[in-house]
Write a protein that holds these residues in place. Structure first.
Motif, PDB file in Angstrom:
ATOM      1  N   LYS A  75       0.831  -1.213   0.000  1.00  0.00           N
ATOM      2  CA  LYS A  75       0.000   0.000   0.000  1.00  0.00           C
ATOM      3  C   LYS A  75       0.864   1.262   0.000  1.00  0.00           C
ATOM      4  O   LYS A  75       0.445   2.297  -0.487  1.00  0.00           O
ATOM      5  CB  LYS A  75      -0.901   0.019   1.236  1.00  0.00           C
ATOM      6  CG  LYS A  75      -1.782  -1.210   1.405  1.00  0.00           C
ATOM      7  CD  LYS A  75      -2.764  -1.369   0.285  1.00  0.00           C
ATOM      8  CE  LYS A  75      -3.674  -2.567   0.517  1.00  0.00           C
ATOM      9  NZ  LYS A  75      -4.591  -2.802  -0.620  1.00  0.00           N
ATOM     10  N   LYS A 102      -6.913  -4.490 -10.639  1.00  0.00           N
ATOM     11  CA  LYS A 102      -7.472  -3.221 -10.159  1.00  0.00           C
ATOM     12  C   LYS A 102      -8.975  -3.136 -10.430  1.00  0.00           C
ATOM     13  O   LYS A 102      -9.714  -2.472  -9.695  1.00  0.00           O
ATOM     14  CB  LYS A 102      -6.763  -2.038 -10.825  1.00  0.00           C
ATOM     15  CG  LYS A 102      -5.257  -2.015 -10.620  1.00  0.00           C
ATOM     16  CD  LYS A 102      -4.888  -2.021  -9.148  1.00  0.00           C
ATOM     17  CE  LYS A 102      -3.382  -2.036  -8.943  1.00  0.00           C
ATOM     18  NZ  LYS A 102      -3.005  -2.189  -7.514  1.00  0.00           N
ATOM     19  N   LEU A 124     -10.841  -4.502  -7.549  1.00  0.00           N
ATOM     20  CA  LEU A 124     -10.871  -3.547  -6.437  1.00  0.00           C
ATOM     21  C   LEU A 124     -11.889  -2.439  -6.696  1.00  0.00           C
ATOM     22  O   LEU A 124     -12.602  -2.009  -5.776  1.00  0.00           O
ATOM     23  CB  LEU A 124      -9.487  -2.937  -6.231  1.00  0.00           C
ATOM     24  CG  LEU A 124      -8.384  -3.892  -5.750  1.00  0.00           C
ATOM     25  CD1 LEU A 124      -7.045  -3.164  -5.679  1.00  0.00           C
ATOM     26  CD2 LEU A 124      -8.733  -4.469  -4.389  1.00  0.00           C
ATOM     27  N   ASP A 125     -11.977  -2.000  -7.952  1.00  0.00           N
ATOM     28  CA  ASP A 125     -12.948  -0.957  -8.299  1.00  0.00           C
ATOM     29  C   ASP A 125     -14.374  -1.459  -8.120  1.00  0.00           C
ATOM     30  O   ASP A 125     -15.256  -0.711  -7.669  1.00  0.00           O
ATOM     31  CB  ASP A 125     -12.733  -0.496  -9.749  1.00  0.00           C
ATOM     32  CG  ASP A 125     -11.443   0.277  -9.917  1.00  0.00           C
ATOM     33  OD1 ASP A 125     -10.932   0.805  -8.905  1.00  0.00           O
ATOM     34  OD2 ASP A 125     -10.922   0.334 -11.059  1.00  0.00           O
ATOM     35  N   GLY A 161     -15.306  -3.783  -5.969  1.00  0.00           N
ATOM     36  CA  GLY A 161     -15.545  -3.828  -4.534  1.00  0.00           C
ATOM     37  C   GLY A 161     -15.831  -2.449  -3.965  1.00  0.00           C
ATOM     38  O   GLY A 161     -16.718  -2.269  -3.117  1.00  0.00           O
ATOM     39  N   LYS A 162     -15.079  -1.455  -4.459  1.00  0.00           N
ATOM     40  CA  LYS A 162     -15.294  -0.087  -3.999  1.00  0.00           C
ATOM     41  C   LYS A 162     -16.670   0.412  -4.436  1.00  0.00           C
ATOM     42  O   LYS A 162     -17.373   1.091  -3.672  1.00  0.00           O
ATOM     43  CB  LYS A 162     -14.203   0.822  -4.563  1.00  0.00           C
ATOM     44  CG  LYS A 162     -14.176   2.219  -3.942  1.00  0.00           C
ATOM     45  CD  LYS A 162     -13.053   3.063  -4.550  1.00  0.00           C
ATOM     46  CE  LYS A 162     -11.688   2.483  -4.192  1.00  0.00           C
ATOM     47  NZ  LYS A 162     -10.587   3.371  -4.702  1.00  0.00           N
ATOM     48  N   THR A 169     -15.594  -1.371   2.476  1.00  0.00           N
ATOM     49  CA  THR A 169     -14.549  -0.586   3.125  1.00  0.00           C
ATOM     50  C   THR A 169     -13.180  -1.136   2.709  1.00  0.00           C
ATOM     51  O   THR A 169     -13.097  -2.197   2.074  1.00  0.00           O
ATOM     52  CB  THR A 169     -14.684  -0.653   4.654  1.00  0.00           C
ATOM     53  OG1 THR A 169     -14.465  -2.013   5.078  1.00  0.00           O
ATOM     54  CG2 THR A 169     -16.066  -0.193   5.093  1.00  0.00           C
ATOM     55  N   ALA A 170     -12.128  -0.421   3.092  1.00  0.00           N
ATOM     56  CA  ALA A 170     -10.774  -0.880   2.747  1.00  0.00           C
ATOM     57  C   ALA A 170     -10.492  -2.248   3.365  1.00  0.00           C
ATOM     58  O   ALA A 170      -9.870  -3.112   2.732  1.00  0.00           O
ATOM     59  CB  ALA A 170      -9.744   0.145   3.220  1.00  0.00           C
ATOM     60  N   ARG A 215     -12.384  -4.942   1.407  1.00  0.00           N
ATOM     61  CA  ARG A 215     -11.716  -5.235   0.131  1.00  0.00           C
ATOM     62  C   ARG A 215     -10.466  -6.085   0.360  1.00  0.00           C
ATOM     63  O   ARG A 215     -10.147  -6.965  -0.437  1.00  0.00           O
ATOM     64  CB  ARG A 215     -11.352  -3.936  -0.594  1.00  0.00           C
ATOM     65  CG  ARG A 215     -12.543  -3.162  -1.115  1.00  0.00           C
ATOM     66  CD  ARG A 215     -12.134  -2.117  -2.150  1.00  0.00           C
ATOM     67  NE  ARG A 215     -11.188  -1.145  -1.625  1.00  0.00           N
ATOM     68  CZ  ARG A 215     -11.547  -0.031  -0.966  1.00  0.00           C
ATOM     69  NH1 ARG A 215     -12.823   0.235  -0.765  1.00  0.00           N
ATOM     70  NH2 ARG A 215     -10.627   0.802  -0.532  1.00  0.00           N
TER      71      ARG A 215
END
Length: 204
Positions: A35, A98, A101-102, A104-105, A110-111, A114
């Protein structure tokens, strides 16, 4: 033979403990540096420095602080296991798609959600490969534990080197060590394959 079975179990247990402690520390570090990539170079550099120290030299240095016994070998295995675990965790996390992740967002995750529901499941096979490499290396490192009174199969190997005709005794220690590494690598390889998301997708 009873001593041999006890030595095998002790040898394997020492290796597992060292790798387990390294996983508890190394996996979170790998996640953090994935991160904050500015930290990755420094963390990997420190881990690489540890790897350059010869195993016997590391055991000898730790012996002055922790004395003789099993703890010295477990700490040595822990230190040498950090690099493959951190690097594979970092690699697995950075290779996560990615788009996933998008999604999931976009679903309002939440972070932390994810991380546990998207990133770790997709990176777990790469992380498992790091644990696999660490444990195989650890089995070899544990053999030198005999020099600090930790026991294990190294005791049998050293006993053979000190005997007049010790070839059979050396093999009694060396062969189980090699076989343990091969079997461990094979079993963890199967687990790694089963955890690989691409293999699950192909089956479905």
């Amino acid at each position: 033979m009873e001593v041999t079975f006890f030595s095998i179990f002790r040898h394997f247990l020492i290796s597992v403990y060292g790798v387990l402690f390294a996983a508890i520390i190394g996996i979170p570090i790998g996640i953090i540096v994935s991160k904050r990539k500015s930290l990755a170079r420094w963390v990997v550099r420190v881990s690489n420095i540890i790897q350059t120290v010869p195993h016997l030299a590391m055991v000898s240095m730790l012996m002055f602080s922790f004395g003789l016994g099993v703890n010295v070998v477990i700490i040595t295995v822990f230190l040498y296991s950090l690099l493959p675990i951190i690097k594979n965790t970092y690699t697995g996390m950075t290779q996560v798609d990615k788009n996933a992740l998008d999604v999931g967002k976009g679903m309002g995750m939440t972070a932390w959600q994810r991380l546990y529901m998207v990133e770790l499941p997709l990176a777990i096979s790469v992380i498992m490969a790091g644990l696999r490499n660490a444990l195989v290396i650890a089995i070899g490192i544990t053999a030198i534990g005999t020099f600090v009174g930790a026991g294990g199969l190294g005791d049998i190997i050293v006993r053979g080197t000190n005997a007049t005709d010790g070839a059979a005794i050396i093999l009694a220690g060396a062969l189980p060590t090699a076989l343990m590494s091969i079997i461990t690598d094979w079993i963890l390889g199967l687990i790694e394959h089963r955890l690989d998301p691409s293999s699950r997708t192909s089956k479905s």
